[in-house]
Structures are given as structure tokens and as C-alpha cells.
Design an enzyme around this catalytic site. Structure first.
Site, PDB file in Angstrom:
ATOM      1  N   CYS A 117      -2.263   3.884  -0.454  1.00  0.00           N
ATOM      2  CA  CYS A 117      -2.293   4.685  -1.683  1.00  0.00           C
ATOM      3  C   CYS A 117      -1.210   5.771  -1.644  1.00  0.00           C
ATOM      4  O   CYS A 117      -0.403   5.890  -2.587  1.00  0.00           O
ATOM      5  CB  CYS A 117      -3.668   5.295  -1.887  1.00  0.00           C
ATOM      6  SG  CYS A 117      -4.394   6.033  -0.419  1.00  0.00           S
TER       7      CYS A 117
HETATM    8  N1  LIG Z   1     -10.430   3.490  -0.132  1.00  0.00           N
HETATM    9  C1  LIG Z   1      -9.143   3.523  -0.543  1.00  0.00           C
HETATM   10  O1  LIG Z   1      -8.760   4.307  -1.458  1.00  0.00           O
HETATM   11  C2  LIG Z   1      -8.132   2.637   0.094  1.00  0.00           C
HETATM   12  C3  LIG Z   1      -8.458   1.779   1.130  1.00  0.00           C
HETATM   13  N2  LIG Z   1      -7.499   0.960   1.678  1.00  0.00           N
HETATM   14  C4  LIG Z   1      -7.789   0.078   2.804  1.00  0.00           C
HETATM   15  O2  LIG Z   1      -8.725  -0.906   2.414  1.00  0.00           O
HETATM   16  C5  LIG Z   1      -9.476  -1.344   3.549  1.00  0.00           C
HETATM   17  C6  LIG Z   1     -10.948  -1.188   3.209  1.00  0.00           C
HETATM   18  O3  LIG Z   1     -11.185   0.216   3.016  1.00  0.00           O
HETATM   19  P1  LIG Z   1     -12.426   0.769   2.218  1.00  0.00           P
HETATM   20  O4  LIG Z   1     -12.852  -0.202   1.198  1.00  0.00           O
HETATM   21  O5  LIG Z   1     -12.061   2.137   1.812  1.00  0.00           O
HETATM   22  O6  LIG Z   1     -13.487   0.828   3.421  1.00  0.00           O
HETATM   23  P2  LIG Z   1     -15.081   0.767   3.377  1.00  0.00           P
HETATM   24  O7  LIG Z   1     -15.529   1.316   4.683  1.00  0.00           O
HETATM   25  O8  LIG Z   1     -15.594   1.379   2.130  1.00  0.00           O
HETATM   26  O9  LIG Z   1     -15.403  -0.804   3.327  1.00  0.00           O
HETATM   27  C7  LIG Z   1     -15.056  -1.671   4.378  1.00  0.00           C
HETATM   28  C8  LIG Z   1     -15.960  -2.879   4.319  1.00  0.00           C
HETATM   29  O10 LIG Z   1     -15.604  -3.765   5.366  1.00  0.00           O
HETATM   30  C9  LIG Z   1     -16.768  -4.092   6.117  1.00  0.00           C
HETATM   31  N3  LIG Z   1     -16.430  -4.368   7.501  1.00  0.00           N
HETATM   32  C10 LIG Z   1     -16.019  -3.491   8.455  1.00  0.00           C
HETATM   33  N4  LIG Z   1     -15.781  -4.133   9.617  1.00  0.00           N
HETATM   34  C11 LIG Z   1     -16.044  -5.434   9.396  1.00  0.00           C
HETATM   35  C12 LIG Z   1     -15.990  -6.596  10.201  1.00  0.00           C
HETATM   36  N5  LIG Z   1     -15.618  -6.551  11.494  1.00  0.00           N
HETATM   37  N6  LIG Z   1     -16.320  -7.789   9.643  1.00  0.00           N
HETATM   38  C13 LIG Z   1     -16.705  -7.867   8.361  1.00  0.00           C
HETATM   39  N7  LIG Z   1     -16.789  -6.798   7.531  1.00  0.00           N
HETATM   40  C14 LIG Z   1     -16.458  -5.601   8.057  1.00  0.00           C
HETATM   41  C15 LIG Z   1     -17.641  -2.874   5.998  1.00  0.00           C
HETATM   42  O11 LIG Z   1     -18.971  -3.179   6.323  1.00  0.00           O
HETATM   43  P3  LIG Z   1     -19.965  -2.033   6.890  1.00  0.00           P
HETATM   44  O12 LIG Z   1     -20.584  -1.414   5.684  1.00  0.00           O
HETATM   45  O13 LIG Z   1     -20.914  -2.805   7.716  1.00  0.00           O
HETATM   46  O14 LIG Z   1     -19.148  -1.081   7.689  1.00  0.00           O
HETATM   47  C16 LIG Z   1     -17.435  -2.512   4.530  1.00  0.00           C
HETATM   48  O15 LIG Z   1     -18.236  -3.283   3.682  1.00  0.00           O
HETATM   49  C17 LIG Z   1      -9.067  -0.450   4.727  1.00  0.00           C
HETATM   50  O16 LIG Z   1      -8.155  -1.123   5.547  1.00  0.00           O
HETATM   51  C18 LIG Z   1      -8.436   0.742   4.018  1.00  0.00           C
HETATM   52  O17 LIG Z   1      -7.515   1.376   4.863  1.00  0.00           O
HETATM   53  C19 LIG Z   1      -6.227   0.935   1.173  1.00  0.00           C
HETATM   54  C20 LIG Z   1      -5.856   1.760   0.161  1.00  0.00           C
HETATM   55  C21 LIG Z   1      -6.782   2.726  -0.426  1.00  0.00           C
HETATM   56  C1  LIG Z   2      -8.535  10.184   2.045  1.00  0.00           C
HETATM   57  C2  LIG Z   2      -8.261   9.247   3.191  1.00  0.00           C
HETATM   58  O1  LIG Z   2      -8.864   9.350   4.255  1.00  0.00           O
HETATM   59  N1  LIG Z   2      -7.356   8.349   2.980  1.00  0.00           N
HETATM   60  C3  LIG Z   2      -7.004   7.345   3.957  1.00  0.00           C
HETATM   61  C4  LIG Z   2      -5.971   6.444   3.414  1.00  0.00           C
HETATM   62  C5  LIG Z   2      -6.481   5.538   2.339  1.00  0.00           C
HETATM   63  C6  LIG Z   2      -5.580   4.367   2.166  1.00  0.00           C
HETATM   64  O2  LIG Z   2      -4.561   4.333   1.554  1.00  0.00           O
HETATM   65  O3  LIG Z   2      -5.902   3.327   2.916  1.00  0.00           O
HETATM   66  P1  LIG Z   2      -4.911   2.674   3.916  1.00  0.00           P
HETATM   67  O4  LIG Z   2      -4.921   3.540   5.103  1.00  0.00           O
HETATM   68  O5  LIG Z   2      -5.391   1.312   4.160  1.00  0.00           O
HETATM   69  O6  LIG Z   2      -3.598   2.669   3.276  1.00  0.00           O
HETATM   70  C7  LIG Z   2      -6.434   7.960   5.222  1.00  0.00           C
HETATM   71  O7  LIG Z   2      -5.773   8.982   5.166  1.00  0.00           O
HETATM   72  O8  LIG Z   2      -6.561   7.300   6.273  1.00  0.00           O
END
Ligand SMILES: NC(=O)C1=CN([C@@H]2O[C@H](COP(=O)(O)OP(=O)(O)OC[C@H]3O[C@@H](n4cnc5c(N)ncnc54)[C@H](OP(=O)(O)O)[C@@H]3O)[C@@H](O)[C@H]2O)C=CC1
Ligand SMILES: CC(=O)N[C@@H](CCC(=O)OP(=O)(O)O)C(=O)O
EC number: 1.2.1.38
Length: 310
Positions: A117
Site C-alpha cells: 500500500c
Molecule cells: N491489510 C492491508 O491493508 C494490506 C495487506 N497486504 C498483505 O496482504 C497479506 C494478507 O494481509 P491481511 O489480509 O492484512 O492479513 P490478515 O491477518 O487480516 O489475514 C491473513 C489471513 O491469512 C490466514 N493465514 C495466516 N497464515 C496462514 C497459513 N499458514 N495458512 C493458511 N492461512 C493462513 C489468516 O488466518 P488466521 O486468522 O488463522 O491467522 C488470515 O485469515 C499480507 O501479506 C499483507 O502484508 C498488502 C497490502 C495492504
Molecule cells: C499499518 C501497517 O501495519 N501496515 C503494514 C503494511 C500493509 C501492507 O501494505 O501490506 P504489505 O506489507 O503486504 O505490503 C506494515 O507496515 O507492515
């Protein structure tokens, strides 16, 4: 037959928002596993290998494992939302507007790394100026940013929303990444075309979704003749012909007293601003987006649509 899409991590923050964006679509078939089975590796492997496109919404290590699970199956294409593959040359970087050829690279790719992000905002501001020769080699770029707390996934959402959480966060706004080694720095450097890593200072505010990324610049240290107007013109030229990234006209941004971090909540677009005073020696470049929109889930759906159009 409609292409099959499996979102691994569909019950997490990014996965859920992708599902919401896909609700009602008849042109794709969504494969799904029950929430209670989300960590069932055998079931996930089966689903991953049944998909035409697998969208990984998992932590880095789990993403790497998922890619291993489909590595021998050339029928499966992958969009990974984690940090694991974003600077891997074997993967297409999923920021379609970052240069003229990127959408075609994404269309043709088997493996697409969805951008972070913060890097989406930073690269969106920096890369056009590097490509245009305005931002010279060696310039000490800084990136200052604030994110909505959903950026920290399920764990941070619980810390921010539940006062009884053992690690509840009560601060309305906090800085982090204080050792200046945030995992997004390599991605900003590589895809921002920088020859020197930026200083990146992220923060989180007590709002769910939204993001402001700032890159302040001294005009005297840019290419000769660079002005607020020429920087703005370079951004406008770079983003011409598409409707996801917009550059706010100078006449409009001059009239603004503030930028609201949540203005684009729920939207998959990004706005870029050039702030400053005409004739003065400094500008502040600002990107405004939803960390879960163009910053994650919206970009993943955009990339999926590009891949399906190939
Ligand atoms: N949130 C954001 O704004 C952004 C996130 N991302 C990236 O997206 C990815 C997901 O992040 P986010 O959605 O925020 O994270 P969350 O923690 O909200 O969701 C992750 C999901 O993956 C599951 N999970 C974790 N480990 C495993 C595993 N070994 N096998 C199967 N399922 C698993 C978790 O289950 P459980 O509930 O059991 O832990 C949960 O449902 C990350 O890599 C993050 O860096 C990228 C850009 C922005
Ligand atoms: C607020 C916050 O904790 N933000 C996350 C980044 C969210 C995101 O962009 O996810 P990726 O790391 O997959 O790119 C961090 O700084 O690690």
C-alpha cells in the site's frame, strides 16, 4: 466455462475485501473453503491446484508455501498480495499504471506480485519523475506516510478496536518503523527506479481505511529548471489515458487547506497532488489512496481482470 478463482486467506482482511469486490460477478467462479478449514494445508493445496488464478492473501511465509504448492502446475496463475515476491525479477509487479508497458506485462504473467500500500503511493509519485529525469541520481528521497489501521491486518484491527485486547493500542496516531528498515523500502527503491534507498517513516491513525503518502522535495536539488508546474506536468503526462490514478489540477490543489486521509475509503483509485507555493523552492508530493483499495484488494482485482483479459 468461467475461470476459477481461489483466494487463499479469503477470511483475512485483504481476502475478505477481494471477496466483497467479486460478489455478484458472473464471469468468474469463486472457489472457497470454510473459515474453520482456512489452515488445512491439504484442502488449500487442492483448491490452489484447481484454480485458474490463485490470489494469495497470506503472510509472506505462507505465500511462499502456497507458491511451492502450485509450482509444478503451469495451469495455475498467481497474484500474491504479500511482500514475498515484489522485487523478484521472475514476477510481474502489479502496478499497471507505473509505466506504459506494465499492464501488458501483468496480462502476460503467470506470477504477479501485488504492490504494498505505501509503495503504491510512493512509487506513483517518484517513478514518473525518475523516468523524466527530474529527480536526479543520489537525491535523498524521504517518504512520510499515515495508514488506516486495517493495514496491520486482523491483529492490528483487534488491537485498535478492542480496548480489552492484551496489547490494545490507545494512541490516536503513532509512528512505527523507527529503525528505518521497513519491509517496503526495497520495493520503493527498485520500482521507484531509485539509486539510493529512501528514508521511510510510516505511521498509523485511528481510522480504518485510508492512506496519505508524502514525498517532499527541494527544487534546487532537482534537474535544472524544475518547478512546481513542470513536476505537475510530468505527472499529468505520465498518467494520461487511464482513469485509476489521477493528478489533481494545480488550480484545484492551491485552494485546499487540508487533505483528508479517508477521502478515498472504499474506492480503488489514487489521487496525486503537488503542493507548494509557485516560485518558491520546495514542493510536497502527496498520494491519497485506500490502503485496502488501490493499496491491496482493489489492485488485486484490477490485476486479476488484466490477467483474465489476456
Ligand atoms: N491489510 C492491508 O491493508 C494490506 C495487506 N497486504 C498483505 O496482504 C497479506 C494478507 O494481509 P491481511 O489480509 O492484512 O492479513 P490478515 O491477518 O487480516 O489475514 C491473513 C489471513 O491469512 C490466514 N493465514 C495466516 N497464515 C496462514 C497459513 N499458514 N495458512 C493458511 N492461512 C493462513 C489468516 O488466518 P488466521 O486468522 O488463522 O491467522 C488470515 O485469515 C499480507 O501479506 C499483507 O502484508 C498488502 C497490502 C495492504
Ligand atoms: C499499518 C501497517 O501495519 N501496515 C503494514 C503494511 C500493509 C501492507 O501494505 O501490506 P504489505 O506489507 O503486504 O505490503 C506494515 O507496515 O507492515
Amino acid at each position: 466455462m468461467a475461470p476459477k478463482i481461489f483466494i487463499d486467506g479469503e477470511h483475512g482482511t485483504t481476502g475478505l475485501q477481494i471477496r466483497t469486490r467479486m460478489a455478484g460477478r458472473r464471469d468468474v467462479e469463486l472457489l472457497s473453503i470454510p473459515e474453520a478449514e482456512r489452515r488445512n494445508a491439504a484442502l488449500r493445496e487442492d483448491m490452489l491446484n484447481s484454480a485458474d488464478i490463485a490470489i494469495l492473501c497470506l503472510p509472506d511465509d505462507a505465500s511462499k508455501e502456497a507458491v511451492q504448492m502450485v509450482s509444478a502446475n503451469n495451469n495455475v496463475r498467481v497474484i500474491d498480495t504479500s511482500t514475498a515476491f515484489r522485487v523478484n525479477p521472475g514476477w510481474a509487479y502489479g502496478f499497471a499504471e507505473m509505466d506504459g508497458a506494465q499492464a501488458d506485462r501483468i496480462k502476460a504473467a503467470r506470477f504477479v506480485a501485488n504492490p504494498g500500500c505505501y509503495p503504491t503511493g510512493a512509487i506513483g509519485l517518484i517513478r514518473p519523475l525518475r523516468a523524466a529525469g527530474i529527480l536526479p541520481d543520489g537525491y535523498p528521497v524521504t517518504v512520510n506516510a499515515v495508514s488506516g489501521y486495517t493495514g496491520g491486518g486482523k491483529q492490528m484491527i483487534a488491537q485498535m478496536e478492542n480496548p480489552d485486547h492484551p496489547d490494545a493500542i490507545t494512541a490516536p496516531h503513532f509512528l512505527y518503523g523507527l529503525p528505518l528498515t521497513h519491509k517496503h523500502v526495497p520495493e520503493m527503491t527498485v520500482h521507484g527506479l531509485l539509486d539510493r534507498a529512501p528514508i521511510f517513516s510510516p505511521s498509523v491513525g485511528k481510522f480504518a481505511q485510508g492512506m496519505i503518502v508524502q514525498v517532499p522535495l527541494h527544487l534546487d536539488d532537482l534537474a535544472e529548471g524544475a518547478t512546481m508546474e513542470s513536476i505537475h506536468a510530468a505527472l499529468v503526462a505520465h498518467y494520461a489515458g487511464q482513469d485509476i490514478v489521477s493528478v489533481v489540477p494545480l488550480a484545484e490543489s492551491k485552494g485546499l487547506a487540508r487533505v483528508n486521509a479517508v477521502e478515498l475509503e472504499g474506492k480503488d483509485t489514487m489521487k496525486l497532488f503537488v503542493f507548494g507555493t509557485p516560485g518558491a523552492s520546495q514542493v510536497n508530493l502527496v498520494a491519497l489512496l485506500d490502503n485496502l483499495g488501490k493499496g491491496a484488494s482493489g489492485a488485486a482485482v484490477q490485476n486479476m481482470d488484466l490477467m483474465l483479459a489476456s
